[in-house]
Motif scaffolding. Structure first.
Motif, PDB file in Angstrom:
ATOM      1  N   GLY A 192       0.779  -1.221   0.000  1.00  0.00           N
ATOM      2  CA  GLY A 192       0.000   0.000   0.000  1.00  0.00           C
ATOM      3  C   GLY A 192       0.816   1.280   0.000  1.00  0.00           C
ATOM      4  O   GLY A 192       0.261   2.367  -0.101  1.00  0.00           O
ATOM      5  N   ARG A 193       2.147   1.164   0.113  1.00  0.00           N
ATOM      6  CA  ARG A 193       3.007   2.353   0.088  1.00  0.00           C
ATOM      7  C   ARG A 193       3.027   2.928  -1.328  1.00  0.00           C
ATOM      8  O   ARG A 193       3.100   2.184  -2.294  1.00  0.00           O
ATOM      9  CB  ARG A 193       4.422   1.979   0.521  1.00  0.00           C
ATOM     10  CG  ARG A 193       5.324   3.171   0.719  1.00  0.00           C
ATOM     11  CD  ARG A 193       6.674   2.751   1.269  1.00  0.00           C
ATOM     12  NE  ARG A 193       7.575   2.254   0.264  1.00  0.00           N
ATOM     13  CZ  ARG A 193       8.245   3.022  -0.586  1.00  0.00           C
ATOM     14  NH1 ARG A 193       8.106   4.321  -0.553  1.00  0.00           N
ATOM     15  NH2 ARG A 193       9.050   2.507  -1.466  1.00  0.00           N
ATOM     16  N   PRO A 194       2.955   4.252  -1.469  1.00  0.00           N
ATOM     17  CA  PRO A 194       3.001   4.841  -2.812  1.00  0.00           C
ATOM     18  C   PRO A 194       4.308   4.498  -3.526  1.00  0.00           C
ATOM     19  O   PRO A 194       5.379   4.531  -2.919  1.00  0.00           O
ATOM     20  CB  PRO A 194       2.907   6.344  -2.560  1.00  0.00           C
ATOM     21  CG  PRO A 194       2.408   6.491  -1.174  1.00  0.00           C
ATOM     22  CD  PRO A 194       2.804   5.259  -0.430  1.00  0.00           C
ATOM     23  N   ALA A 195       4.212   4.168  -4.796  1.00  0.00           N
ATOM     24  CA  ALA A 195       5.398   3.841  -5.581  1.00  0.00           C
ATOM     25  C   ALA A 195       6.273   5.065  -5.779  1.00  0.00           C
ATOM     26  O   ALA A 195       7.476   4.961  -5.955  1.00  0.00           O
ATOM     27  CB  ALA A 195       4.988   3.259  -6.928  1.00  0.00           C
ATOM     28  N   SER A 196       5.682   6.227  -5.745  1.00  0.00           N
ATOM     29  CA  SER A 196       6.425   7.488  -5.851  1.00  0.00           C
ATOM     30  C   SER A 196       5.662   8.522  -5.038  1.00  0.00           C
ATOM     31  O   SER A 196       4.663   8.216  -4.421  1.00  0.00           O
ATOM     32  CB  SER A 196       6.558   7.917  -7.310  1.00  0.00           C
ATOM     33  OG  SER A 196       5.281   8.123  -7.868  1.00  0.00           O
ATOM     34  N   GLY A 197       6.123   9.717  -5.042  1.00  0.00           N
ATOM     35  CA  GLY A 197       5.381  10.755  -4.349  1.00  0.00           C
ATOM     36  C   GLY A 197       6.194  11.517  -3.332  1.00  0.00           C
ATOM     37  O   GLY A 197       5.704  12.449  -2.730  1.00  0.00           O
ATOM     38  N   THR A 198       7.430  11.130  -3.142  1.00  0.00           N
ATOM     39  CA  THR A 198       8.296  11.906  -2.259  1.00  0.00           C
ATOM     40  C   THR A 198       9.381  12.548  -3.105  1.00  0.00           C
ATOM     41  O   THR A 198       9.877  11.955  -4.046  1.00  0.00           O
ATOM     42  CB  THR A 198       8.918  11.046  -1.140  1.00  0.00           C
ATOM     43  OG1 THR A 198       9.714  11.889  -0.327  1.00  0.00           O
ATOM     44  CG2 THR A 198       9.766   9.925  -1.670  1.00  0.00           C
ATOM     45  N   SER A 199       9.694  13.782  -2.786  1.00  0.00           N
ATOM     46  CA  SER A 199      10.730  14.478  -3.556  1.00  0.00           C
ATOM     47  C   SER A 199      12.105  14.281  -2.927  1.00  0.00           C
ATOM     48  O   SER A 199      13.105  14.670  -3.506  1.00  0.00           O
ATOM     49  CB  SER A 199      10.400  15.970  -3.648  1.00  0.00           C
ATOM     50  OG  SER A 199      10.333  16.514  -2.348  1.00  0.00           O
ATOM     51  N   ALA A 223      -3.275   0.126  -9.906  1.00  0.00           N
ATOM     52  CA  ALA A 223      -3.770   1.257 -10.685  1.00  0.00           C
ATOM     53  C   ALA A 223      -3.689   2.574  -9.922  1.00  0.00           C
ATOM     54  O   ALA A 223      -3.551   3.642 -10.517  1.00  0.00           O
ATOM     55  CB  ALA A 223      -5.208   0.996 -11.114  1.00  0.00           C
ATOM     56  N   ASP A 224      -3.755   2.507  -8.602  1.00  0.00           N
ATOM     57  CA  ASP A 224      -3.673   3.715  -7.778  1.00  0.00           C
ATOM     58  C   ASP A 224      -2.232   4.143  -7.504  1.00  0.00           C
ATOM     59  O   ASP A 224      -1.998   5.140  -6.834  1.00  0.00           O
ATOM     60  CB  ASP A 224      -4.378   3.496  -6.439  1.00  0.00           C
ATOM     61  CG  ASP A 224      -5.861   3.199  -6.601  1.00  0.00           C
ATOM     62  OD1 ASP A 224      -6.449   3.672  -7.587  1.00  0.00           O
ATOM     63  OD2 ASP A 224      -6.416   2.495  -5.738  1.00  0.00           O
ATOM     64  N   GLY A 225      -1.260   3.362  -7.959  1.00  0.00           N
ATOM     65  CA  GLY A 225       0.142   3.675  -7.729  1.00  0.00           C
ATOM     66  C   GLY A 225       0.685   3.149  -6.415  1.00  0.00           C
ATOM     67  O   GLY A 225       1.773   3.519  -6.004  1.00  0.00           O
ATOM     68  N   ALA A 226      -0.071   2.283  -5.748  1.00  0.00           N
ATOM     69  CA  ALA A 226       0.378   1.703  -4.481  1.00  0.00           C
ATOM     70  C   ALA A 226       1.087   0.382  -4.747  1.00  0.00           C
ATOM     71  O   ALA A 226       0.658  -0.415  -5.584  1.00  0.00           O
ATOM     72  CB  ALA A 226      -0.805   1.478  -3.551  1.00  0.00           C
ATOM     73  N   LEU A 227       2.177   0.154  -4.028  1.00  0.00           N
ATOM     74  CA  LEU A 227       2.948  -1.079  -4.187  1.00  0.00           C
ATOM     75  C   LEU A 227       2.251  -2.263  -3.521  1.00  0.00           C
ATOM     76  O   LEU A 227       1.595  -2.094  -2.492  1.00  0.00           O
ATOM     77  CB  LEU A 227       4.339  -0.913  -3.578  1.00  0.00           C
ATOM     78  CG  LEU A 227       5.247   0.105  -4.259  1.00  0.00           C
ATOM     79  CD1 LEU A 227       6.517   0.278  -3.447  1.00  0.00           C
ATOM     80  CD2 LEU A 227       5.579  -0.335  -5.670  1.00  0.00           C
ATOM     81  N   GLN A 228       2.426  -3.434  -4.124  1.00  0.00           N
ATOM     82  CA  GLN A 228       1.881  -4.670  -3.560  1.00  0.00           C
ATOM     83  C   GLN A 228       2.859  -5.799  -3.802  1.00  0.00           C
ATOM     84  O   GLN A 228       3.444  -5.895  -4.878  1.00  0.00           O
ATOM     85  CB  GLN A 228       0.561  -5.042  -4.233  1.00  0.00           C
ATOM     86  CG  GLN A 228      -0.585  -4.127  -3.931  1.00  0.00           C
ATOM     87  CD  GLN A 228      -1.835  -4.593  -4.639  1.00  0.00           C
ATOM     88  OE1 GLN A 228      -1.800  -4.883  -5.827  1.00  0.00           O
ATOM     89  NE2 GLN A 228      -2.928  -4.671  -3.905  1.00  0.00           N
TER      90      GLN A 228
END
Length: 110
Positions: free
Chosen positions: A27-34, A60-65
Motif C-alpha cells: 500500500g506504500r506509494p510507488a512514488s510521491g516523495t521528492s 492502478a492507484d500507484g500503491a505497491l503490492q
C-alpha cells in the motif's frame, strides 16, 4: 509467513524483517516523495525483495503490492538467509527515513 507459508517459531524470528518488509511496502506509494534519500532507501527494499523472488508491482492507484513469489519458497528463503543482515539494515534505514507511519521493524533474533 506471508507468501512463504507456515514456519516454526525459530524461523519466524529469523524471517521477521522479511515479513515486516512485505507489510511495509503493501500500500506504500510507488512514488510521491521528492526526497532523493527516501526514494533511494525505499527502492533498495523493493529491489531486494524482487531479487529474492518476490513480485512487487504497483496497482492502478500507484500503491505497491507484494503479489506472489517468482521462485519456489525454499529458494526465496535461501536468498533471504544469504543477505539477511544487509536486508535488515536497508529496511531499518528506510523505516527511519520514512518515519514510523510506514511500518515497524522488529529486532532480528540471533
Amino acid at each position: 509467513m506471508p507468501l512463504i507459508g507456515a514456519v516454526g517459531p525459530k524461523c519466524a524470528a529469523k524471517f521477521a524483517a522479511f515479513a515486516d518488509a512485505l507489510a511495509w511496502i503493501d500500500g506504500r506509494p510507488a512514488s510521491g516523495t521528492s526526497n532523493q534519500d527516501q526514494l533511494r532507501l525505499g527502492s533498495r527494499v523493493v529491489i531486494a525483495l524482487r531479487n529474492m523472488g518476490v513480485e512487487v508491482t504497483a496497482n492502478a492507484d500507484g500503491a505497491l503490492q507484494a503479489k506472489r513469489l517468482t521462485r519456489k519458497p525454499a529458494a526465496v528463503a535461501k536468498s533471504y538467509k544469504k543477505r539477511r543482515a544487509e536486508f535488515e539494515r536497508d529496511l531499518q534505514a528506510a523505516v527511519e527515513a520514512f518515519g514510523p507511519d510506514f511500518g515497524t521493524v522488529r529486532a532480528a533474533a540471533a
